[in-house]
Design a protein around this motif. Sequence first.
Motif, mmCIF file in Angstrom:
data_model
loop_
_atom_site.group_PDB
_atom_site.id
_atom_site.type_symbol
_atom_site.label_atom_id
_atom_site.label_comp_id
_atom_site.label_asym_id
_atom_site.label_seq_id
_atom_site.Cartn_x
_atom_site.Cartn_y
_atom_site.Cartn_z
ATOM 1 N N LYS A 156 11.673 6.391 16.046
ATOM 2 C CA LYS A 156 12.710 6.773 17.012
ATOM 3 C C LYS A 156 12.014 7.269 18.274
ATOM 4 C CE LYS A 156 16.254 8.120 13.629
ATOM 5 N NZ LYS A 156 17.146 9.208 13.148
ATOM 6 N N PRO A 157 12.437 6.783 19.447
ATOM 7 C CA PRO A 157 13.582 5.901 19.670
ATOM 8 C C PRO A 157 13.277 4.437 19.372
ATOM 9 C CG PRO A 157 12.474 6.339 21.742
ATOM 10 C CD PRO A 157 11.782 7.167 20.704
ATOM 11 N N TYR A 158 14.346 3.661 19.202
ATOM 12 C CA TYR A 158 14.262 2.206 19.155
ATOM 13 C C TYR A 158 13.436 1.749 20.345
ATOM 14 C CZ TYR A 158 16.264 -2.568 19.701
ATOM 15 O OH TYR A 158 16.468 -3.911 19.845
ATOM 16 N N GLY A 178 13.402 1.713 25.772
ATOM 17 C CA GLY A 178 13.847 2.598 24.707
ATOM 18 C C GLY A 178 15.127 3.321 25.056
ATOM 19 N N GLY A 179 16.231 2.821 24.523
ATOM 20 C CA GLY A 179 17.506 3.485 24.744
ATOM 21 C C GLY A 179 17.950 3.499 26.194
#
Length: 320
Positions: A156-158, A178-179
């Motif tokens: 996390k994060p993606y 990322g996000g």
Amino acid sequence: MNKTFHFQYILFFLVLFANGYCQNPLNLGNNILTADPSGHVWKDGKMYLYTSHDEECQKDFFMKDWHVFSSSDLVNWTDHGACLSVNDLSWADNFAWAPDCAYKNGKYYFCFPAGNGFKDRTNPKKSTKWMGIGIAVSDSPTGPFKDAIGKPLWTKPYANDPCLFVDDDGKGYIYFNGGGDYLVAKLADDFLSIKGDIQSMDMGGYKPKREGPWVFKRKDTYYYTMPEDNRILTYYTSKSPVGPWKYQGVIMDAEGESNNHHSIVEFKGKWVLFYHRWVENKSECGEKQRKVCAENLFFNEDGTIQKIKRTDAGVGNSFR
């Protein structure tokens, strides 16, 4: 002019035209479908391209391996084959998307996104897709690369579309999607983990949707470049690799509704933009598919980048 000489005359200019003026898409061999080019010049002076590899009529960017190509003149290329595959990973089985590579202390570090699951575009709430970033290592710039840590750098994060940047002092940075935020992390000295927290960068108040970044340094200026809205190549500048950044504008306009992904690298004293285009391809599905292209890139005296148009000529014979 006799017929034989006339034919040879025409043939000569056809070959000259083909070799000198029609370099886009790049002839990487066997009509291979490639995208997301990451260009690097290593100690042997050759240009190396690390790319994602589209499969014929692939479903929703389901991609399985990465390729490496090399060239001494950007006209004649060698395909060194797949340097890594999702079959070599224990933590992902799909989405072999835009990679990058770095060199330090005799080793080559291949940075790659991969994941699993499925993206439900009709009902996003049912999506199970996840992506992370891995690190693989080799003694050779062409691999094969071996997954060095057996897991993603973080969960996390993606994250996807990483860019590795090694500064003049040897410190490494990783930039990624990322996000929706503009994120960076410092790499540990061994390049196998990150040091400290992932940071959100100051982009001067302008953070549009975008695909993977590409960061490079010219003289004392850092450049953060990206496909804004996934299509328009734009850039920021800074005096630090982590910002704050100042938005500078467009490098290359969009081409329809097709995505773009790029890298910018100096080669033999000149600068080159690598990117991909969606081109007509004789495929079973009859759809446009992606292939890597290149253009010459120029700077103004103040360090800003001159706007580039897509061409069929590409870099031509600039590096022969």
